[in-house]
Design a protein around this motif. Structure first.
Motif, mmCIF file in Angstrom:
data_model
loop_
_atom_site.group_PDB
_atom_site.id
_atom_site.type_symbol
_atom_site.label_atom_id
_atom_site.label_comp_id
_atom_site.label_asym_id
_atom_site.label_seq_id
_atom_site.Cartn_x
_atom_site.Cartn_y
_atom_site.Cartn_z
ATOM 1 N N GLU B 162 0.864 -1.166 0.000
ATOM 2 C CA GLU B 162 0.000 0.000 0.000
ATOM 3 C C GLU B 162 0.904 1.220 0.000
ATOM 4 O OE1 GLU B 162 -4.120 0.484 1.991
ATOM 5 O OE2 GLU B 162 -2.649 1.222 3.445
ATOM 6 N N ILE B 163 0.660 2.114 -0.955
ATOM 7 C CA ILE B 163 1.505 3.302 -1.082
ATOM 8 C C ILE B 163 0.756 4.510 -0.524
ATOM 9 C CG2 ILE B 163 2.764 4.782 -2.693
ATOM 10 C CD1 ILE B 163 2.919 2.336 -4.570
ATOM 11 N N GLY B 272 0.131 12.324 6.688
ATOM 12 C CA GLY B 272 1.151 12.075 7.704
ATOM 13 C C GLY B 272 2.493 11.666 7.126
ATOM 14 N N VAL B 273 2.512 11.393 5.818
ATOM 15 C CA VAL B 273 3.786 11.032 5.178
ATOM 16 C C VAL B 273 4.581 12.302 4.925
ATOM 17 C CG1 VAL B 273 4.857 10.124 3.092
ATOM 18 C CG2 VAL B 273 2.912 8.938 4.117
ATOM 19 N N ILE B 274 5.724 12.422 5.555
ATOM 20 C CA ILE B 274 6.509 13.647 5.448
ATOM 21 C C ILE B 274 7.885 13.357 4.859
ATOM 22 C CG2 ILE B 274 7.705 15.369 6.864
ATOM 23 C CD1 ILE B 274 5.062 15.387 8.566
ATOM 24 N N PHE B 285 6.126 10.039 -0.863
ATOM 25 C CA PHE B 285 5.367 8.785 -0.677
ATOM 26 C C PHE B 285 6.195 7.746 0.049
ATOM 27 C CE2 PHE B 285 7.316 5.966 -3.840
ATOM 28 C CZ PHE B 285 8.008 6.880 -4.629
ATOM 29 N N GLU B 286 5.472 6.814 0.662
ATOM 30 C CA GLU B 286 6.114 5.683 1.336
ATOM 31 C C GLU B 286 5.299 4.427 1.044
ATOM 32 O OE1 GLU B 286 6.346 6.838 5.463
ATOM 33 O OE2 GLU B 286 8.282 7.828 5.142
ATOM 34 N N GLY B 298 10.268 1.531 1.757
ATOM 35 C CA GLY B 298 10.788 2.368 0.687
ATOM 36 C C GLY B 298 9.883 3.562 0.486
ATOM 37 N N GLY B 299 10.282 4.414 -0.427
ATOM 38 C CA GLY B 299 9.497 5.610 -0.691
ATOM 39 C C GLY B 299 10.270 6.537 -1.601
ATOM 40 N N GLY B 300 9.857 7.794 -1.590
ATOM 41 C CA GLY B 300 10.555 8.742 -2.441
ATOM 42 C C GLY B 300 9.815 10.045 -2.515
ATOM 43 N N GLY B 301 10.128 10.839 -3.519
ATOM 44 C CA GLY B 301 9.456 12.112 -3.650
ATOM 45 C C GLY B 301 10.121 13.038 -4.648
ATOM 46 N N ARG B 302 9.563 14.232 -4.683
ATOM 47 C CA ARG B 302 9.977 15.278 -5.622
ATOM 48 C C ARG B 302 10.899 16.268 -4.918
ATOM 49 N NH1 ARG B 302 9.114 18.422 -10.669
ATOM 50 N NH2 ARG B 302 7.490 16.876 -11.103
#
Lengths: 438, 438
Positions: B162-163, B272-274, B285-286, B298-302
Motif C-alpha cells: 500500500e503506497i 502524515g507522510v513527510i 510517498f512511502e 521504501g518511498g521517495g518524492g519530488r
C-alpha cells in the motif's frame, strides 16, 4: 539555493565510472558471467566491502599494505577489501561446519587498491571470482573445472581466448633440487618479471640470491618452455627426478585429461606463467585475448590452504578470476562495441492534441508486455519530440492524436527504413516483438 | 602454516552477510527489480563507493555527518557514500551537457551508515533507486511514473503493498499562512515523529517553536488526514486559500489522474507522510507491506533542485527507493521464503567403477544444455555420495557405472517420488527440462 557557495562536482581520481550507454554494455557482461557461474552450480556470496584490518591483513605481504584503504571509526580498525579471496577465507572459516564441501562459490564485486592511477589500472574495479574449496582434500578435477569455467565465461562473451597453464610444483621442485628452497618466493618473483626485465638482468638478480650461472640459465629455460601438453612433457621429462617436480608434471597430465572431459579447447602449457601471489602452490593459469597484445585478462590457480591464518583445518582450494574492468577497458579501446546496439528504447509514443492520458496508458500497456516504450511527456512541440526520438536512436515511433485515439488505428513509423504503416495496438506489439527476435 | 598465530575470523559488527542459499533468494529480488527498471526505460548507473568528502557532504546536515565513514589517504579526504542521490547529483552536474533529459537512471548498490547497530538497521545495505531528472522543468507525470514504478517493483516480487502519498506543499502552505515559514523544517521534523512520540509531546515541541495551541492542533489534524484521493480532497478543501497549499492540492489531483494512466492501484493519500529528508519539496510517498506492522519498505518524492550545490542550472527531480535489505529482513522473519525452492542442483551424477571421465563429460553436456548438473568427483564411497545428494536436496540422480557407459542406458532416480526409470541421455535432458517448466 542561490546564496550557497557552489562546489565543483568531481569524481575521485583513478575511480571508474561509465556513461549509461556504456554501463548497459558492461552490465550485460557481468550478467553473462554470472549466468555461467550459476549454470555450473557455483553459489553466490556477497561479503561486505569493509572488513576488520586484523582479518584482511592476516595474510597480505608488505607490498599490498600501502595500497589498502585503511581507517578507524570509533575503536574499529577496518579496511576496504583489496580482493575477494581473503573475505572468502574469512567466510569459510566462520561457517565451515554449515557449508557443503567442496564448496563452490562465486562473487562479483568491487575491490579497492589505492595504486597510483595509470592506464588500465583503477583504484576501484570489479572482480568476477569463482572458487572451489575442499575439506581436507580436493581433487585435481576441481582445477580443471575452474579453468574450464574461465573458458566458458569468455565463450559466453563471444571472445576468443588462449589459456596458459603451468604448475608451480615443477619449478619449486627444481629450486629444492638446487638447495634454494628457502628462497623460493624471491626466485618466483624474479622469474615472474621476465616479461618486463631482460634475461641478463634476471640472471643477475638470481645470482645475487646465491644461485650459480648454469642453474639460473636452466631456470630461465624452464620458464620459456611453452606448447601443447605433449610438447612440454617431452621437453621437461629429462629434468625430472625430484619428487616435487614429478608431482607437478603428474598433476599437469591429470589436468590435461580432465580439461578434455570438460570440453576445454584453448589451453596451452606455458611454464612462464607464475602468478604473483605467494599463496599459489600447484596449478596456475592466465588467460589472454587472442589478437590482443595486452596482458592477461584473468587467471587463477590452486592454493594448498585457503584458511591457514584463520583455522587449523586444512582447506585446499582452486579459483579463477576474470579481470572484467580491465577486459572492458581493452574491448572499448579495440572498438569491440561499435556495432553493438544498446537499444535503450524500442518505441517512442509521440502525442499531440489532448492525448497525454491516452498515450501514457498505451506506453504502460506496452511496458507490461515487455516492450521498452517511452512517452516524451514534457510540454514540448511535436517537432522537438521527433527530434529527441531521432537523437536517442529510437527504432519505432507511434504517433497519437485525437483521431488515432478515436479510431484505434495508429501510424507506426520504422525510423530505420522510414516505412509507415497504419495498424492497431495489438499489431504494434507483434511488430516490435518480432523485431526483437530477429 | 602451523607456526602462524591464528586470527579469529569475524565479520564487522552491523554488517550484513547472507549464507549462499539466502543469497540466491536475495539476488533474485535484485534481479527482478532491475528488470522492472529496465523495462520502464531507466538507464543503469554505477558510481564509485567513494567520493570526495567535499562533494559528498555538500548538502548533508549535521546529523548525517556522524554516521559517515570518512577518512584520508595521502592528501585526499574521502567518504563512503551514504545514499545514491548525492552521487547522482554529482554525476548529473558533471555530465549535464551530454545527457538526454528527462534523464531516467537507476542504481542498485550498497550504501554505508555507521549507525549504532540495531534490529533491522545495517551499516552496509542495498538501495534500489530510480530517479527522473528534468532540465529546468519536470512534469508531474514523472512523479506518477516513479510511484507506479515503485508499485511495479513489488508486483514483480509478488508482494502486496500500500503506497501512501502526500504533498509537502500543503503543509508548507499552512506553515507559511501562520507565519512560521522560517521554521518549516523544524516543524516537519516534529510532525514526522508522530508515530514515535505522543500528540501531547508533539504539541509541546511545536509550541516551543512559538506556534499557538490551535494552530498546533490543526497541524496535527492535517497529518492525521488519510483516505482515498476523494475523501482527502473533501476534508482539506476547506483549509485552503494560501497559494502554496492550493498548489499542493492541485498537484495531488494531477497525480491521481496520471497514477490512473499508469495503472497504479494501491495508493491512498496520507498527509502524515513527510519523509525525513529536507530536500523533498512536493510529492512524497512511502510504501508499506500489507499485513506487516513494520515501517516503510521504501518511498521517495519530488525535489526542486537536485544539483543546487554543484551547479546554477535548475534541475528538478523525482525519485523512488526500495529499501531492499530491510525488505528482505522482514520477509525472512515472516517465513516468506519457507516454501521457496532455491534449486541449487537439478541433477547429481553419481559414478562408481572407473567412470569419472565419462561422468564429467555427461555433466558438462548437461550444463551446456542449461541444466545445473553436479558430479561429486571427490574420492568417496557410492553411499556417501548418495547421502550428499540427499542432504543437498538434489531432485534427480543419475547413476553411472561401466555397464551404463557401455549400453548408454542410465537409471534416473527422482528423489522426490523415489521413482527410477532407465533411459538414454537425451531422455534425461527432456525429463529435467520438462520439470523446469512445471
Amino acid at each position: 539555493m542561490t546564496e550557497t557557495k557552489l562546489i565543483t562536482p568531481k569524481k575521485l581520481k583513478g575511480f571508474w565510472e561509465l556513461m549509461p550507454k556504456e554501463q548497459l554494455l558492461f552490465s550485460s557482461i557481468l550478467d553473462k558471467i554470472e549466468e555461467v557461474f550459476k549454470k555450473n552450480c557455483f553459489l553466490p556470496l556477497d561479503t561486505p566491502v569493509l572488513e576488520y584490518s586484523e582479518v584482511l591483513l592476516a595474510k597480505s605481504g608488505g607490498s599490498v599494505d600501502k595500497e589498502i584503504y585503511r581507517f578507524t571509526k570509533g575503536d574499529t580498525d577496518m579496511c576496504m577489501r583489496y580482493d575477494l579471496t581473503v573475505p572468502l577465507a574469512r567466510f569459510v572459516s566462520m561457517h565451515k561446519d554449515e557449508l557443503d564441501f567442496p564448496f563452490k562459490r562465486f562473487q562479483i564485486g568491487k575491490v579497492y587498491r589505492g595504486e597510483r592511477p595509470q592506464k588500465g589500472r583503477f583504484r576501484e574495479f570489479y572482480q568476477c571470482d569463482a572458487d572451489i574449496i575442499g575439506d581436507g582434500d580436493l581433487s585435481i578435477v576441481a582445477d580443471a573445472e575452474c579453468i574450464s569455467l574461465f573458458e566458458k565465461c569468455f565463450k559466453a562473451l563471444k571472445l576468443e581466448i588462449e589459456i596458459h597453464v603451468s604448475n608451480r610444483k615443477f619449478l619449486a621442485g627444481f629450486i629444492d633440487f638446487i638447495q634454494m628452497k628457502d628462497k623460493t618466493s624471491e626466485i618466483l618473483i624474479i622469474l615472474d618479471k621476465l616479461d618486463k626485465i631482460s634475461e641478463e638482468d634476471a640472471i643477475q638478480e638470481l645470482m645475487e640470491l646465491g644461485i650459480g650461472y648454469n642453474e639460473c640459465a636452466t631456470l630461465i629455460r624452464f620458464t620459456k618452455t611453452k606448447g601443447s601438453f605433449k610438447e612440454v612433457f617431452k621437453a621437461l621429462k629429462l629434468y625430472c627426478g625430484n619428487e616435487t617436480s614429478n608431482a607437478g608434471l603428474y598433476e599437469l597430465q591429470e589436468l590435461e585429461k580432465y580439461l578434455d572431459d570438460f570440453g576445454c579447447e584453448n589451453v596451452i602449457v606455458d611454464m612462464g606463467v607464475i602468478r604473483g601471489h605467494n599463496y599459489y602452490t600447484g596449478t596456475v593459469f592466465e588467460g589472454f585475448l587472442k589478437g590482443n597484445e595486452g596482458g592477461a585478462v584473468g587467471g587463477g590457480g590452486r592454493y594448498e590452504n585457503l584458511c591457514g591464518y584463520f583455522s587449523e583445518k586444512n582447506m585446499p582450494g582452486v579459483g579463477m578470476s576474470v579481470g572484467v574492468t580491465r577486459l572492458f577497458d581493452i574491448l572499448m579501446q579495440n572498438g569491440h562495441f561499435e556495432k553493438e546496439k544498446t537499444n535503450e528504447i524500442d518505441i517512442a509514443v509521440i502525442n499531440f492534441d489532448n492525448t497525454l492520458d491516452d498515450s501514457l496508458r498505451i506506453v504502460n500497456d506496452f511496458r507490461e508486455r515487455g516492450i521498452k516504450a517511452e512517452c516524451f511527456y514534457e510540454n514540448k512541440s511535436f517537432k522537438s519530440k521527433m527530434k529527441e526520438a531521432n537523437r536517442r536512436q529510437v527504432k519505432y515511433i507511434l504517433v497519437v492524436g485525437e483521431d488515432e485515439v478515436k479510431t484505434r488505428r495508429f501510424n507506426l513509423k520504422n525510423m530505420e527504413t522510414g516505412e509507415q504503416t497504419a495498424m492497431d495496438l495489438q499489431e504494434v506489439v507483434e511488430t516490435i516483438s518480432n523485431s526483437h527476435e530477429n
